[in-house]
Motif scaffolding. Structure first.
Motif, mmCIF file in Angstrom:
data_model
loop_
_atom_site.group_PDB
_atom_site.id
_atom_site.type_symbol
_atom_site.label_atom_id
_atom_site.label_comp_id
_atom_site.label_asym_id
_atom_site.label_seq_id
_atom_site.Cartn_x
_atom_site.Cartn_y
_atom_site.Cartn_z
ATOM 1 N N SER A 1 0.660 -1.217 0.112
ATOM 2 C CA SER A 1 0.042 -0.067 0.093
ATOM 3 C C SER A 1 0.830 1.369 -0.086
ATOM 4 O O SER A 1 0.327 2.435 -0.139
ATOM 5 C CB SER A 1 -0.927 0.080 1.063
ATOM 6 N N PRO B 1 -10.194 4.164 -3.950
ATOM 7 C CA PRO B 1 -9.659 4.381 -2.794
ATOM 8 C C PRO B 1 -9.835 5.745 -2.346
ATOM 9 O O PRO B 1 -9.840 6.279 -1.315
ATOM 10 C CB PRO B 1 -8.078 4.151 -2.565
ATOM 11 N N VAL C 1 -4.049 -0.746 -0.984
ATOM 12 C CA VAL C 1 -4.573 0.231 -0.309
ATOM 13 C C VAL C 1 -5.795 -0.283 0.418
ATOM 14 O O VAL C 1 -6.180 0.028 1.644
ATOM 15 C CB VAL C 1 -4.761 1.640 -1.181
ATOM 16 N N ARG D 1 -7.208 -0.958 4.199
ATOM 17 C CA ARG D 1 -8.310 -0.257 4.943
ATOM 18 C C ARG D 1 -9.148 -1.348 5.390
ATOM 19 O O ARG D 1 -9.448 -1.085 6.562
ATOM 20 C CB ARG D 1 -8.873 0.755 3.953
#
Ligand SMILES: [Zn+2]
Length: 278
Positions: free
Chosen positions: A87, A229, A262, A266
């Motif tokens: 990420s 994202p 990413v 999360r």
């Protein structure tokens, strides 16, 4: 074959500086030791791979070696173009020698398929495939250990895509769609050889994370490569190609593997925060 260490089934001695194993029914055998034994030996297994013999030592009561906290978390994804994408935008590729060996293995497998059954040439071709399999496996293990160690050293929390077979089928199909007949076929074969490393990598990463006291969080890979994202828009049309991502709503234009990593980070942190504190 596996020997239990209790009731004198096997023994690992390295008293004299010369490393030997004792196996019941076999006797004493000299071995080449890769690294020191930690903990207490539980079982010894012996395995043959092509023309090589291996002794695998499994131990219990191995003390963990926790690493100091770094305050950092990372998401990782199985890359389409590279081995691992983080990420942070780092792409870790398969090393060139592993790619070369996978190429050779793909070639050897095709050559084997062309040989006549029961022929001498087929026997030779089979031995070559077996030898190259071993080479690819050893190089892959070495690479997986290095990448996993680097990730574990630098991060307290590592979120990863849960292993799903469909992921591999998808990436293999993606490369097979490349133009050129034999090129695509070999690339597909080569790709599947390289992709087979993901499961191996995850098990090595799990063991290293556990020993170092790091947290590993598995995330459902559904939608991780399709959700933006930046604005949260989700749709298959966001994924322009295997490698490119362009959000239809906000126009974010980036690498699909990075988007996946990413989103994995999360989702992993959200899952950790949602879970009741232990
Ligand atoms: Zn967006």
């Amino acid at each position: 074959m596996e020997w239990p260490a209790d009731r004198d089934g096997c023994r690992w001695d390295s008293v004299t500086g010369e490393h030997r194993v004792y196996l019941q029914g076999v006797g004493h055998v000299r071995v080449h030791r890769h690294r020191p034994i930690a903990g207490r030996v539980k079982t010894l297994s012996v395995k043959r791979e092509g023309r090589r013999w291996y002794v695998i030592v499994s131990c219990e009561d191995v003390s963990a070696a926790p690493l100091p906290p770094t305050g950092r978390a990372v998401g990782i994804g199985l890359g389409v173009a590279s081995f691992v994408t983080t990420s942070d935008g780092e792409q870790i590729d398969n090393p060139r020698h592993l790619r070369a060996a996978a190429d050779q293995l793909a070639e050897a497998q095709q050559a084997l398929a062309r040989c006549q059954r029961g022929s001498n040439r087929r026997k030779q071709a089979r031995a070559r495939v077996a030898a190259l399999h071993g080479k690819v496996r050893r190089q892959r293990l070495d690479h997986a250990h290095k990448v996993a160690l680097a990730l574990v050293r630098r991060h307290d929390v590592i979120c990863h895509e849960a292993l799903r077979i469909a992921n591999m089928a998808r990436s293999a199909r993606g490369t097979l769609a490349e133009p050129g007949r034999n090129v695509a076929q070999k690339a597909g074969l080569n790709r599947s050889i390289l992709d087979a490393g993901w499961g191996v990598f995850l098990s090595i990463l799990t063991a290293k994370a556990e020993s170092a006291g790091r947290t590993l969080i598995a995330v459902d890979p559904a939608n991780t490569s399709r959700t933006c994202p930046s604005c949260g828009h989700c749709g298959a049309e966001n994924r322009v190609t295997q490698a490119a991502f362009r959000c239809l709503r906000c126009g974010l234009d980036t690498h699909a593997d990075l988007v996946g990593a990413v989103n994995v980070l999360r989702a992993g942190l959200a899952r950790r925060d949602a879970a009741p504190a232990a």
